[in-house]
Design an enzyme around this catalytic site. Sequence first.
Site, PDB file in Angstrom:
ATOM      1  N   ARG A  25       0.097  -9.364  13.295  1.00 42.16           N
ATOM      2  CA  ARG A  25      -0.780  -8.249  12.470  1.00 42.16           C
ATOM      3  C   ARG A  25      -1.464  -9.004  11.323  1.00 42.16           C
ATOM      4  NH1 ARG A  25       4.532  -5.345  11.096  1.00 42.16           N
ATOM      5  NH2 ARG A  25       3.344  -3.907   9.782  1.00 42.16           N
ATOM      6  N   ARG A  31      11.639  -1.584  10.885  1.00 39.24           N
ATOM      7  CA  ARG A  31      10.602  -1.385  11.780  1.00 39.24           C
ATOM      8  C   ARG A  31      10.591  -2.611  12.943  1.00 39.24           C
ATOM      9  NH1 ARG A  31       5.165  -0.021   8.766  1.00 39.24           N
ATOM     10  NH2 ARG A  31       4.332  -1.303  10.725  1.00 39.24           N
ATOM     11  N   LYS A  84       0.794  -0.999   0.057  1.00 37.34           N
ATOM     12  CA  LYS A  84       0.023   0.047   0.328  1.00 37.34           C
ATOM     13  C   LYS A  84       0.846   1.196   0.068  1.00 37.34           C
ATOM     14  CE  LYS A  84      -2.059  -1.103   3.896  1.00 37.34           C
ATOM     15  NZ  LYS A  84      -1.410  -2.465   4.226  1.00 37.34           N
ATOM     16  N   ARG A 139      11.845  -5.613   4.606  1.00 38.01           N
ATOM     17  CA  ARG A 139      11.309  -4.182   4.461  1.00 38.01           C
ATOM     18  C   ARG A 139      12.423  -3.084   5.155  1.00 38.01           C
ATOM     19  NH1 ARG A 139       5.296  -1.955   5.308  1.00 38.01           N
ATOM     20  NH2 ARG A 139       5.498  -3.183   7.352  1.00 38.01           N
ATOM     21  N   ARG A 148      -9.385   0.628   8.985  1.00 42.33           N
ATOM     22  CA  ARG A 148      -8.911  -0.625   9.322  1.00 42.33           C
ATOM     23  C   ARG A 148     -10.106  -1.251   9.916  1.00 42.33           C
ATOM     24  NH1 ARG A 148      -2.875   0.511   9.083  1.00 42.33           N
ATOM     25  NH2 ARG A 148      -1.903  -1.548   9.175  1.00 42.33           N
TER      26      ARG A 148
END
Length: 213
Positions: free
Chosen positions: A171, A160, A13, A127, A88
Site C-alpha cells: 500500500r 483489518r 487521516k 491499529r 487517491r
Amino acid sequence: MNIILLGPPGSGKGTQAKLIEERCGIPQISTGDMLRKAVENKTELGIKAKNYMDSGALVPDELVIMITEERLKAEDCRDGFILDGFPRTVTQAEALDEVLNKMNKKIDNALNIEVKEDDIIRRMSGRRICKGCGASYHIIFNPPNEENICDLCGGELYQRDDDKEETVRNRLKVYKDQTEPLINYYREKSVLRSIDGGRKIEEINQLIEEILT
Ligand code: ADP
Ligand code: ADP
Ligand code: ZN
C-alpha cells in the site's frame, strides 16, 4: 468548508477526520469505510472491490468516483465535508473537480499529513477499527476506554486484514506511485497545507484547528 485529507495509509487521516467531524459538524467521507461496508454486505460494488483491497491495490477509479459523487450529493454535505482517502489518483482529483464544479463548490483546504515510514508501520500494526462506525484506535497510542469497544458507538473493534505488514508495504508503494503526485496537484491550486503528522493526535488536531479557523 470543503476539506481533503491527504497522506499515506496510516498517517492519521481517519483519526483527524473524526475529530474535525465532531467539532465542525461536517461529515467525514471515507471511501475506505464505504468500500469495507460494501464488501461486508457483498454488494455488487463490494464483490468488484474485494480483490483489489485484499492485495493493497487501488479499486478502479470509475467505481470510487461513482460512490463519492453520489455521497457528495447528500443533504448533510451542504455546509461542507471532509474527504478521507479520496482522491487517491490524479484521475480521481480531476473527476472531483468536475463534480464540484457542477455543484458550484470547490475544495478550500487539502491538508497533507506527513509521517515517516517507520512510524507508519508502527501505527498500522497496532491499529484497531470499529465495526460500527469505522473509528480508528491504536492498542498503544490511542486505546479505547474499554478494551475492544468503540468509545463513540459501542461497536466491536477488529484488526483489518490489509494491515498485515506485507500488504502495508504494498500500500505504501501504491501511495508513492499513484497518490503522492496529488501533493503537487493541490499545491498548484494553492490549497495545500502540510502538517507534521509525527506529533501526538491532540497536537495535530490543534494544528488543523488553527489552519481551519
Ligand atoms: P489513516 O486513516 O490515514 O489510514 P488512521 O487514522 O487509521 O490513519 O491511523 C492509523 C493508526 O495510527 C491508528 O491505529 C491510529 O489510532 C494511530 N494514530 C493516528 N494518529 C496518530 C498519532 N498522531 N500518533 C500515534 N498514533 C496515531
Ligand atoms: P488507509 O486507512 O490505510 O488509508 P483506506 O481505508 O482509506 O486505507 O482504504 C483501504 C483500501 O480501500 C485501499 O487500500 C484501496 O484498496 C481501497 N480504497 C479506498 N479509497 C480508495 C480510493 N479513493 N481509490 C481507490 N481505492 C480506494
Ligand atoms: Zn464506533
